[in-house]
Motif scaffolding. Structure first.
Motif, PDB file in Angstrom:
ATOM      1  N   ARG A 121      38.765  33.356  40.120  1.00 48.03           N
ATOM      2  CA  ARG A 121      38.755  31.723  41.262  1.00 48.03           C
ATOM      3  C   ARG A 121      39.039  32.319  42.054  1.00 48.03           C
ATOM      4  O   ARG A 121      38.927  31.640  42.810  1.00 48.03           O
ATOM      5  N   LYS A 122      40.974  31.678  41.986  1.00 49.89           N
ATOM      6  CA  LYS A 122      41.679  31.365  43.055  1.00 49.89           C
ATOM      7  C   LYS A 122      41.512  31.737  43.584  1.00 49.89           C
ATOM      8  O   LYS A 122      42.194  31.628  44.902  1.00 49.89           O
ATOM      9  N   ASN A 123      41.546  33.254  43.694  1.00 48.49           N
ATOM     10  CA  ASN A 123      41.842  34.683  44.590  1.00 48.49           C
ATOM     11  C   ASN A 123      40.317  35.066  45.602  1.00 48.49           C
ATOM     12  O   ASN A 123      40.282  35.774  45.699  1.00 48.49           O
ATOM     13  N   GLY A 124      39.419  34.235  45.078  1.00 45.38           N
ATOM     14  CA  GLY A 124      38.053  34.312  45.429  1.00 45.38           C
ATOM     15  C   GLY A 124      37.384  35.236  45.568  1.00 45.38           C
ATOM     16  O   GLY A 124      36.404  35.577  46.033  1.00 45.38           O
ATOM     17  N   ILE A 125      37.717  36.036  43.978  1.00 48.28           N
ATOM     18  CA  ILE A 125      37.188  37.531  43.557  1.00 48.28           C
ATOM     19  C   ILE A 125      35.593  36.569  42.672  1.00 48.28           C
ATOM     20  O   ILE A 125      34.927  37.444  42.527  1.00 48.28           O
ATOM     21  N   LEU A 126      35.623  35.642  41.820  1.00 46.64           N
ATOM     22  CA  LEU A 126      34.801  35.053  41.602  1.00 46.64           C
ATOM     23  C   LEU A 126      34.582  33.837  42.668  1.00 46.64           C
ATOM     24  O   LEU A 126      35.193  33.081  42.979  1.00 46.64           O
TER      25      LEU A 126
END
Length: 207
Positions: free
Chosen positions: A196-201
């Motif tokens: 989530r933090k790195n935008g993968i989700l």
């Protein structure tokens, strides 16, 4: 000194802290000293953050990017440090020309083996900044790994994922182990938080 990987970055170094000779320690050398478990994460993270400030107007005051990670020192051991970076020079359009970074020993308060980071800037467009980070992580996991990840985010277990993706449970578990290794995480909860933090989700795939 300028970096060949990131030519707009200036590193303010402390040879007393790290133990390397001043003439050998530059930004490229810093990359070679990242812990192997964190090198891929750090490279993508720093690239995304630097690209953001190179392409957007940022305040020279109160803009700071902080990241904690492990770095190798001359005796071969790793030291947990905090890297704090701020704008050093800007062009006439307000975009960064160079930045300055300091390293601090935080091993006495942070014993973890995790990379953590945050970015703060006045009037920051957080969504725009996150998109620069997301671009660096879009291929961090393979397509099948991301399919498994999205289902884990929907609280599916390995057997349920097996039924949805028509693959064996052993294959699902292999994907899960590989994602834990790549993200340097120890649990599904940590893996989802990293994603989530790195935008993968992305928001549309997060709960």
């Amino acid at each position: 000194p300028r970096s060949t990987l990131f030519p707009y970055t200036t590193l303010f170094r402390s040879t007393e802290l790290l133990g390397w000779q001043e003439d050998e320690f530059n930004f490229d050398f810093l990359f070679s000293c990242f812990h192997p478990d964190e090198k891929e994460i750090m490279t993508r993270l720093l690239k995304g953050s630097i690209q953001f400030v190179l392409n957007n107007k940022v305040s020279a005051k109160d803009t700071v990017f902080c990241v904690s990670f492990r770095i190798k020192i001359p005796n071969g051991k790793y030291l947990k440090v905090l890297r704090q970076s701020s704008v050093y020079e800007r062009d006439t359009e307000g975009k960064m020309i160079s930045n300055i970074s300091t390293l601090s020993d935080i091993s006495y308060i942070d014993k973890s083996n995790k990379v953590d980071w945050y970015f703060k800037s006045p009037n920051l467009n957080l969504e725009k900044f996150n998109n620069f980070i997301y671009q660096e992580y879009k291929d961090f996991f393979g397509n099948r790994e991301k399919e498994v990840l999205f289902l884990l985010n929907k609280e599916k277990n390995s057997r349920e994922i097996t039924g949805e993706l028509y693959i064996s449970k052993n294959t699902v578990d292999t994907h899960r182990r590989n994602m834990l290794r790549k993200s340097n995480t120890d649990s599904t909860k940590e893996l989802l938080s990293f994603a989530r933090k790195n935008g993968i989700l992305k928001p549309e795939t997060a709960n």
